[in-house]
Design an enzyme around this catalytic site. Structure first.
Site, PDB file in Angstrom:
ATOM      1  N   ASP A  94      23.610 -15.811 -22.055  1.00 47.73           N
ATOM      2  CA  ASP A  94      22.391 -15.008 -22.005  1.00 47.73           C
ATOM      3  C   ASP A  94      22.484 -13.834 -22.969  1.00 47.73           C
ATOM      4  OD1 ASP A  94      20.031 -13.801 -21.375  1.00 47.73           O
ATOM      5  OD2 ASP A  94      20.412 -13.614 -19.238  1.00 47.73           O
ATOM      6  N   ASP A 325      16.070 -14.815 -26.929  1.00 52.74           N
ATOM      7  CA  ASP A 325      16.774 -14.803 -25.648  1.00 52.74           C
ATOM      8  C   ASP A 325      17.208 -16.205 -25.257  1.00 52.74           C
ATOM      9  OD1 ASP A 325      17.794 -14.238 -23.172  1.00 52.74           O
ATOM     10  OD2 ASP A 325      15.922 -13.568 -22.283  1.00 52.74           O
TER      11      ASP A 325
END
Length: 533
Positions: A94, A325
């Site tokens: 992440d 992201d």
């Protein structure tokens, strides 16, 4: 969150400290930390998880390689080995989260009522047995009774993190051994989640490898206070240990596999030049965000539903900040942008906020270009943006991975990142983007370039050729200046009615409201005032 929850959180951590005190041995000096390698393959037909272990290995260039693994939870997972017992933990990559944490073997559930005063419309959450089954049976949970794990020496003994899909974890800040394909990272610090809230509508998260820059989350101190806590990131810890020479990394993702390189990027995966785009400046921004100038929709087909035999390209001005992201599956753009894309195919934007068009309104040669300025344009096939096809008497309907985003959070997730090579350098305030080599695979020979070297001559708007004019030495330390990890993908799916299925980590969070799962709540000062009000 209600104040009583934070009183409870401190009590829970105190109880944890008492129960595990005998399991920790305070050993002087720094711990050795290494990451071992494991690779799993993705079955496209069955869409199920397969795990195939491989030995630790090094690329022919001498760089350590870590394979990531595919799971069905909607993300790219790295296999991180922790502890003296050298167990492998599958953790979500992440780029929007700072802290690396893993789920404890004795994890217990947090209920919605323990966290929120008003639970109307909030899922009650999974039970303890459900979380343990999903996290500890399907993956591996951390057993601190059979390892050399110990608490950090910091006065901040615990952490609390909340994510955009309402996932909330509470736990301890730890130090233990970790293993990186033959490399040792001393004193690796990470979080151990002992309490967790997971909606029943989404997959349980077994843990996270945080790749963002350092940012403040919520901590709990040894003197029972809620405090601001800035945990060390995995990237910063690699730099501090002189394993890599710059807090930067390159990411290659595709539908099956991927690759993460700390300190460098892989020339073999790139076609053409790397375009270096400025990170968008903001006083409080700690995300990898850039300015998306425009989107171009290129149509090149006729159909039963679209009468025009030939259509020209349509430029759509965007001129807004978007965040890259890896923890987000879909693409979230401004409402008018999404509507304009739908209009190009005489489609609609559904009540869930994504584009719905007839499948015969586009061909394999149709694509959408994301334009970042200075010739940094990257194409994604419309066909590759289809997340679900539904049969209909009037023609098959295609749902696209293009969503209306929240005004505070426009995101380019995996459906974009799978079609570019991306390089992240916060210190230089640059993100490098490059077209992919169509023949690239994660198993091919690596041709790794050092990011620091590549950026030395770069100024705003310039690009760096994927074929250097001079050879660069990247053996900055005895370990080399880059770490290579490989990944495999975890796609999400969409149900017949168009709503995201539980396979997606964003099912009830980001998919419905356009908020990334990686959007950590940063409100320590508010929590302190609530606690002592």
């Amino acid at each position: 969150m209600k104040a009583s929850f934070f009183v409870f959180a401190i009590s829970a951590l105190q109880a944890l400290q008492a129960s595990v005190a005998s399991a920790y041995s305070e050993v002087p000096g720094k711990r050795s930390v290494v990451l071992n390698l494991q690779h799993s393959q993705y079955d496209h037909v069955a869409r199920k998880l397969e795990r195939t272990k491989v030995l630790n290995k090094r690329d022919s260039s001498g760089y350590p390689v870590l394979d990531l693994e595919y799971t069905d939870a909607g993300g790219y997972f790295a296999n991180l080995t922790l502890g003296s017992n050298e167990r492998v933990y599958s953790l979500t990559l992440d780029t929007g989260s700072p802290y690396t944490w893993v789920t404890a073997k004795n994890i217990t559930a947090l209920s919605a009522s323990e966290i929120w005063s008003d639970t109307d419309g909030v899922d009650a959450g999974r039970s303890t047995s459900d979380i343990r089954t999903n996290a500890c049976t399907n993956y591996t949970c951390f057993d601190y009774s059979s390892t050399t794990a110990r608490r950090t020496n910091s006065s901040t003994i615990g952490f609390l993190a909340s994510y955009g899909d309402n996932t909330t974890v509470l736990g301890y800040n730890m130090v233990d051994n970790a293993y990186f394909a033959g490399l040792t990272l001393p004193g690796f610090e990470f979080g151990l989640a002992t309490r967790e809230y997971d909606s029943s509508q989404i997959s349980v998260t077994p843990g996270i490898i945080g790749l963002s820059v350092a940012m403040t989350i919520t901590g709990i101190s040894s003197d029972d206070k809620v405090v601001a806590f800035t945990p060390p990131t995995i990237v910063d810890q690699l730099v501090s240990a002189n394993v890599i020479d710059t807090p930067a990394f390159g990411i290659y993702l595709n539908e099956d596999v991927g690759e993460l390189i700390f300190g460098g990027y892989d020339k073999a995966k790139i076609n053409g030049s790397v375009h270096w785009v400025n990170i968008s400046s903001s006083d409080d921004s700690t995300f990898y965000s850039v300015n998306l100038e425009s989107i171009t929709v290129t149509n090149s087909t006729s159909s039963n539903n679209v009468q025009s035999s030939k259509r020209s390209s349509k430029d759509i001005e965007v001129n807004t900040t978007v965040t890259l992201d890896t923890g987000t599956v879909y693409i979230y753009l401004p409402e008018d942008t999404v509507e304009s894309i739908a209009d190009q195919y005489q489609g609609i934007v559904s009540e869930y906020g994504y584009v719905v068009i007839y499948c015969d309104s586009f061909s394999d040669s149709d694509y959408i270009s994301f334009n970042f300025g200075s010739d940094a344009d990257f194409h994604v096939s419309v066909n590759d943006l289809v997340i679900y096809r539904q049969e209909s008497t009037s023609g098959d309907i295609c749902y696209l991975a293009l969503f209306e985003g929240d005004t505070s959070s426009y995101l380019l997730g995996q459906y974009f990142l799978q079609y570019v090579y991306s390089i992240y350098d916060w210190d230089a305030q640059k993100i490098g983007l490059a077209a992919l080599n169509s023949n690239a695979t994660s198993t091919a020979n690596h041709q790794i370039l050092n990011i620091n070297s590549a950026l030395r001559s770069v100024t705003s708007g310039q690009s760096v050729s994927a074929t250097p004019t001079v050879s660069m030495s990247i053996a900055a330390t005895s370990f080399g200046s880059s770490l290579v990890l490989t990944a495999s993908a975890s796609p999400s799916s969409t149900s017949v009615d168009g709503s995201s299925s539980s396979d997606s980590s964003e099912a009830s969070g980001a998919a419905s409201v356009g908020v990334s799962i990686s959007a950590i709540v940063l409100c320590a000062s508010t929590l302190i005032s609530l606690l002592f009000a």
